[in-house]
Design a protein around this motif. Structure first.
Motif, PDB file in Angstrom:
ATOM      1  N   GLN A   1       0.834  -1.213   0.000  1.00  0.00           N
ATOM      2  CA  GLN A   1       0.000   0.000   0.000  1.00  0.00           C
ATOM      3  C   GLN A   1       0.866   1.259   0.000  1.00  0.00           C
ATOM      4  O   GLN A   1       0.584   2.222  -0.709  1.00  0.00           O
ATOM      5  CB  GLN A   1      -0.903   0.024   1.234  1.00  0.00           C
ATOM      6  CG  GLN A   1      -2.135  -0.842   1.092  1.00  0.00           C
ATOM      7  CD  GLN A   1      -3.001  -0.784   2.332  1.00  0.00           C
ATOM      8  OE1 GLN A   1      -2.532  -0.419   3.409  1.00  0.00           O
ATOM      9  NE2 GLN A   1      -4.247  -1.154   2.207  1.00  0.00           N
ATOM     10  N   LEU A   2       1.928   1.270   0.816  1.00  0.00           N
ATOM     11  CA  LEU A   2       2.803   2.450   0.855  1.00  0.00           C
ATOM     12  C   LEU A   2       3.341   2.734  -0.543  1.00  0.00           C
ATOM     13  O   LEU A   2       3.317   3.877  -1.019  1.00  0.00           O
ATOM     14  CB  LEU A   2       3.953   2.225   1.836  1.00  0.00           C
ATOM     15  CG  LEU A   2       3.580   2.310   3.320  1.00  0.00           C
ATOM     16  CD1 LEU A   2       4.722   1.804   4.191  1.00  0.00           C
ATOM     17  CD2 LEU A   2       3.234   3.747   3.707  1.00  0.00           C
ATOM     18  N   HIS A   3       3.823   1.673  -1.208  1.00  0.00           N
ATOM     19  CA  HIS A   3       4.364   1.870  -2.559  1.00  0.00           C
ATOM     20  C   HIS A   3       3.291   2.433  -3.491  1.00  0.00           C
ATOM     21  O   HIS A   3       3.541   3.393  -4.220  1.00  0.00           O
ATOM     22  CB  HIS A   3       4.904   0.549  -3.105  1.00  0.00           C
ATOM     23  CG  HIS A   3       5.228   0.615  -4.561  1.00  0.00           C
ATOM     24  ND1 HIS A   3       6.335   1.298  -5.048  1.00  0.00           N
ATOM     25  CD2 HIS A   3       4.556   0.166  -5.656  1.00  0.00           C
ATOM     26  CE1 HIS A   3       6.333   1.228  -6.370  1.00  0.00           C
ATOM     27  NE2 HIS A   3       5.274   0.556  -6.763  1.00  0.00           N
ATOM     28  N   LEU A   4       2.093   1.834  -3.442  1.00  0.00           N
ATOM     29  CA  LEU A   4       1.011   2.283  -4.329  1.00  0.00           C
ATOM     30  C   LEU A   4       0.572   3.702  -3.991  1.00  0.00           C
ATOM     31  O   LEU A   4       0.083   4.435  -4.844  1.00  0.00           O
ATOM     32  CB  LEU A   4      -0.175   1.320  -4.234  1.00  0.00           C
ATOM     33  CG  LEU A   4       0.096  -0.098  -4.773  1.00  0.00           C
ATOM     34  CD1 LEU A   4      -1.015  -1.054  -4.363  1.00  0.00           C
ATOM     35  CD2 LEU A   4       0.246  -0.078  -6.289  1.00  0.00           C
ATOM     36  N   ASP A   5       0.765   4.093  -2.727  1.00  0.00           N
ATOM     37  CA  ASP A   5       0.389   5.448  -2.290  1.00  0.00           C
ATOM     38  C   ASP A   5       1.531   6.452  -2.463  1.00  0.00           C
ATOM     39  O   ASP A   5       1.495   7.553  -1.907  1.00  0.00           O
ATOM     40  CB  ASP A   5      -0.039   5.435  -0.809  1.00  0.00           C
ATOM     41  CG  ASP A   5      -1.281   4.576  -0.574  1.00  0.00           C
ATOM     42  OD1 ASP A   5      -1.953   4.221  -1.550  1.00  0.00           O
ATOM     43  OD2 ASP A   5      -1.563   4.256   0.597  1.00  0.00           O
ATOM     44  N   ASP A   6       2.590   6.028  -3.202  1.00  0.00           N
ATOM     45  CA  ASP A   6       3.730   6.916  -3.486  1.00  0.00           C
ATOM     46  C   ASP A   6       4.583   7.239  -2.264  1.00  0.00           C
ATOM     47  O   ASP A   6       5.167   8.324  -2.163  1.00  0.00           O
ATOM     48  CB  ASP A   6       3.284   8.236  -4.141  1.00  0.00           C
ATOM     49  CG  ASP A   6       2.929   8.037  -5.610  1.00  0.00           C
ATOM     50  OD1 ASP A   6       3.459   7.088  -6.211  1.00  0.00           O
ATOM     51  OD2 ASP A   6       2.125   8.825  -6.134  1.00  0.00           O
ATOM     52  N   VAL A   7       4.625   6.321  -1.316  1.00  0.00           N
ATOM     53  CA  VAL A   7       5.541   6.448  -0.176  1.00  0.00           C
ATOM     54  C   VAL A   7       6.531   5.288  -0.294  1.00  0.00           C
ATOM     55  O   VAL A   7       6.133   4.169  -0.603  1.00  0.00           O
ATOM     56  CB  VAL A   7       4.791   6.356   1.173  1.00  0.00           C
ATOM     57  CG1 VAL A   7       5.769   6.489   2.335  1.00  0.00           C
ATOM     58  CG2 VAL A   7       3.714   7.428   1.263  1.00  0.00           C
ATOM     59  N   ARG A   8       7.829   5.560  -0.071  1.00  0.00           N
ATOM     60  CA  ARG A   8       8.829   4.507  -0.259  1.00  0.00           C
ATOM     61  C   ARG A   8       8.882   3.600   0.978  1.00  0.00           C
ATOM     62  O   ARG A   8       9.262   4.048   2.064  1.00  0.00           O
ATOM     63  CB  ARG A   8      10.185   5.183  -0.490  1.00  0.00           C
ATOM     64  CG  ARG A   8      11.332   4.240  -0.745  1.00  0.00           C
ATOM     65  CD  ARG A   8      12.616   5.069  -0.807  1.00  0.00           C
ATOM     66  NE  ARG A   8      13.793   4.246  -0.713  1.00  0.00           N
ATOM     67  CZ  ARG A   8      14.546   3.898  -1.746  1.00  0.00           C
ATOM     68  NH1 ARG A   8      14.228   4.305  -2.948  1.00  0.00           N
ATOM     69  NH2 ARG A   8      15.614   3.154  -1.583  1.00  0.00           N
ATOM     70  N   PRO A   9       8.497   2.329   0.834  1.00  0.00           N
ATOM     71  CA  PRO A   9       8.563   1.432   1.996  1.00  0.00           C
ATOM     72  C   PRO A   9       9.990   0.936   2.223  1.00  0.00           C
ATOM     73  O   PRO A   9      10.819   0.973   1.309  1.00  0.00           O
ATOM     74  CB  PRO A   9       7.643   0.279   1.595  1.00  0.00           C
ATOM     75  CG  PRO A   9       7.685   0.251   0.113  1.00  0.00           C
ATOM     76  CD  PRO A   9       7.956   1.664  -0.359  1.00  0.00           C
ATOM     77  N   PRO A  10      10.299   0.447   3.440  1.00  0.00           N
ATOM     78  CA  PRO A  10      11.675   0.012   3.734  1.00  0.00           C
ATOM     79  C   PRO A  10      12.093  -1.245   2.977  1.00  0.00           C
ATOM     80  O   PRO A  10      13.265  -1.611   3.015  1.00  0.00           O
ATOM     81  CB  PRO A  10      11.649  -0.248   5.245  1.00  0.00           C
ATOM     82  CG  PRO A  10      10.214  -0.389   5.602  1.00  0.00           C
ATOM     83  CD  PRO A  10       9.434   0.400   4.610  1.00  0.00           C
ATOM     84  N   SER A  11      11.145  -1.898   2.272  1.00  0.00           N
ATOM     85  CA  SER A  11      11.528  -3.067   1.477  1.00  0.00           C
ATOM     86  C   SER A  11      12.073  -2.679   0.104  1.00  0.00           C
ATOM     87  O   SER A  11      12.493  -3.549  -0.649  1.00  0.00           O
ATOM     88  CB  SER A  11      10.328  -4.006   1.322  1.00  0.00           C
ATOM     89  OG  SER A  11       9.187  -3.281   0.923  1.00  0.00           O
ATOM     90  N   VAL A  12      12.085  -1.386  -0.221  1.00  0.00           N
ATOM     91  CA  VAL A  12      12.761  -0.938  -1.437  1.00  0.00           C
ATOM     92  C   VAL A  12      14.246  -0.797  -1.097  1.00  0.00           C
ATOM     93  O   VAL A  12      14.603  -0.167  -0.095  1.00  0.00           O
ATOM     94  CB  VAL A  12      12.183   0.411  -1.933  1.00  0.00           C
ATOM     95  CG1 VAL A  12      13.043   0.976  -3.067  1.00  0.00           C
ATOM     96  CG2 VAL A  12      10.756   0.231  -2.413  1.00  0.00           C
ATOM     97  N   ASP A  13      15.094  -1.450  -1.921  1.00  0.00           N
ATOM     98  CA  ASP A  13      16.539  -1.509  -1.627  1.00  0.00           C
ATOM     99  C   ASP A  13      16.803  -2.112  -0.244  1.00  0.00           C
ATOM    100  O   ASP A  13      17.718  -1.690   0.473  1.00  0.00           O
ATOM    101  CB  ASP A  13      17.201  -0.131  -1.757  1.00  0.00           C
ATOM    102  CG  ASP A  13      17.419   0.270  -3.214  1.00  0.00           C
ATOM    103  OD1 ASP A  13      17.595  -0.628  -4.065  1.00  0.00           O
ATOM    104  OD2 ASP A  13      17.394   1.478  -3.506  1.00  0.00           O
ATOM    105  N   GLY A  14      16.007  -3.085   0.119  1.00  0.00           N
ATOM    106  CA  GLY A  14      16.202  -3.761   1.395  1.00  0.00           C
ATOM    107  C   GLY A  14      15.166  -4.844   1.569  1.00  0.00           C
ATOM    108  O   GLY A  14      14.376  -5.116   0.661  1.00  0.00           O
ATOM    109  N   TRP A  15      15.183  -5.472   2.712  1.00  0.00           N
ATOM    110  CA  TRP A  15      14.100  -6.395   3.049  1.00  0.00           C
ATOM    111  C   TRP A  15      13.958  -6.425   4.563  1.00  0.00           C
ATOM    112  O   TRP A  15      14.871  -6.024   5.286  1.00  0.00           O
ATOM    113  CB  TRP A  15      14.345  -7.785   2.463  1.00  0.00           C
ATOM    114  CG  TRP A  15      15.421  -8.612   3.100  1.00  0.00           C
ATOM    115  CD1 TRP A  15      15.259  -9.552   4.075  1.00  0.00           C
ATOM    116  CD2 TRP A  15      16.826  -8.608   2.789  1.00  0.00           C
ATOM    117  NE1 TRP A  15      16.473 -10.125   4.391  1.00  0.00           N
ATOM    118  CE2 TRP A  15      17.456  -9.568   3.619  1.00  0.00           C
ATOM    119  CE3 TRP A  15      17.640  -7.887   1.895  1.00  0.00           C
ATOM    120  CZ2 TRP A  15      18.826  -9.816   3.600  1.00  0.00           C
ATOM    121  CZ3 TRP A  15      19.000  -8.142   1.871  1.00  0.00           C
ATOM    122  CH2 TRP A  15      19.578  -9.092   2.701  1.00  0.00           C
ATOM    123  N   CYS A  16      12.783  -6.854   5.012  1.00  0.00           N
ATOM    124  CA  CYS A  16      12.511  -6.919   6.442  1.00  0.00           C
ATOM    125  C   CYS A  16      12.340  -8.372   6.851  1.00  0.00           C
ATOM    126  O   CYS A  16      11.689  -9.149   6.146  1.00  0.00           O
ATOM    127  CB  CYS A  16      11.250  -6.128   6.787  1.00  0.00           C
ATOM    128  SG  CYS A  16      11.429  -4.368   6.465  1.00  0.00           S
TER     129      CYS A  16
END
Ligand SMILES: [Zn+2]
Length: 362
Positions: A317-332
């Protein structure tokens, strides 16, 4: 624009004249010198009046036009005001009873996205978005159901075979679905969370738009290790963002979320692991669903799977809402052995090439 004091914010008195909106410090706003006339005026910011009407009302009550202008500016700047018309229009995009279910979700969006109308705009956009979930196991079906409940307009789930006991979870497929086709059961789960009867299969032409996001949640848990699979390469070539998610043994993983040409991909992660352990790709091939080395009873803690599905849906949802989630260039990672979560950083691997140049879409 009819203005509304955000209904998501609590109101509490710090003393007899100091009013605090909200509890979480980041969103809290404090108004000082709140006397009776000002208290009455705040009651008028209830979504039935636009700014000129509020100013006129303030003049009638003796608050004065200029102080009221300044007050409204402060309320807006502090993120306390929303646009009541945009709120109504955003919710109107969803049929009942889903519309009523979404009010708390919209209230949350109104805090994350500050300006008047910003939260409603995000919810309205979700109504037109399409997410494809691949895998209808304990995690995939739950991710699909959570995204659908949160307002993503179209959520499809792809999987083969029939529902087994290990596919069931309180957030996804119920035990009453055991033995049914996974794709059918997942489609119904998506409808069910919106409070609707499952739509009958129609002859309507399939949606040819590329999805806004693909969630890779294979039942074998290999989504936890990402991977340079054929499907992943197709998504990279097509410029389609995709998120890996899975549980392997006692470890749940969300990410990487790959934005093709912009962030590190699943193959980058495989290459990074290969740098540490040269035989890693060979192991990965053997633990996949059809591999000879697959665990006889793959581990998947229900609480862990539910947490991982919820976290994956939140990142999606964060990605779709144009907010960069911490799983971009990473993983949790979430561990069933201690309940801890941690975020690990992923860099584009120099041997991968996915970031050498932006992939043209199509
Ligand atoms: Zn890569």
């Amino acid at each position: 624009m009819r203005l509304l004091l955000k209904p998501a914010l609590s109101r509490s008195w710090r003393d007899s004249e100091t009013l605090q909106f909200g509890t979480v410090r980041r969103y809290a706003g404090v108004l000082e010198h709140v006397d009776r006339p000002l208290r009455d005026f705040l009651g008028l910011i209830d979504g039935t009046r636009d700014r000129p009407a509020l100013l006129a009302a303030a003049e009638r009550t003796g608050l004065g036009r200029e102080p009221t202008e300044a007050l409204l500016d402060t309320l807006e700047r502090t993120g306390l005001l929303d646009d009541a018309d945009a709120t109504r229009e955003a919710l109107a995009r969803f049929p009942q009873p889903h519309r009523d279910q979404l009010e708390p979700d919209l209230a949350s969006l109104s805090l994350v996205h500050s300006g008047p109308g910003a939260g409603p705009a995000v919810l309205a956009r979700r109504a037109g978005q399409r997410v494809e979930v691949r895998g209808a196991g304990r995690i995939g079906a739950a991710v699909a159901a959570v995204l659908a409940a949160g307002g993503t307009g179209t959520v499809t789930v792809a999987d083969a075979g029939r529902v087994g006991p290990g596919d069931c979870s309180p957030a996804g497929l119920p035990p009453s679905d055991i033995g049914r086709l996974r794709a059918t059961a997942a489609r119904e789960a998506v409808h069910r969370v919106r409070g609707r009867r499952p739509a009958p299969r129609t002859r309507r032409a399939p949606d040819r738009r590329p999805p806004d996001l693909v969630v890779l949640a294979p039942r074998d848990g290999s989504g936890a290790f990402a991977g340079g699979t054929y499907a992943a390469k197709q998504l990279l070539r097509g410029g389609i963002p995709h998120l890996y998610v899975g549980v392997v043994e006692e470890l749940g993983v969300v990410g990487p979320l790959v934005v093709p040409g912009v962030s590190a991909c699943g193959h980058c992660l495989v290459l990074a692991r290969e740098d540490e352990d040269a035989v890693w790709p060979r192991l990965l091939a053997q633990i996949a669903e059809e591999g000879p080395g697959r665990a006889r009873t793959p581990a998947c803690d229900t609480a862990l799977a539910t947490a991982v599905a919820g976290l994956a849906a939140l990142h999606a949802q964060l990605h779709l809402d144009d907010v960069r989630p911490p799983s971009v260039d990473g993983w949790c990672e979430v561990s069933a052995s201690d309940g801890m979560t941690r975020r690990l950083r992923l860099r584009g691997h120099p041997d991968c090439g996915c970031l050498w140049q932006p992939m043209p879409p199509g």
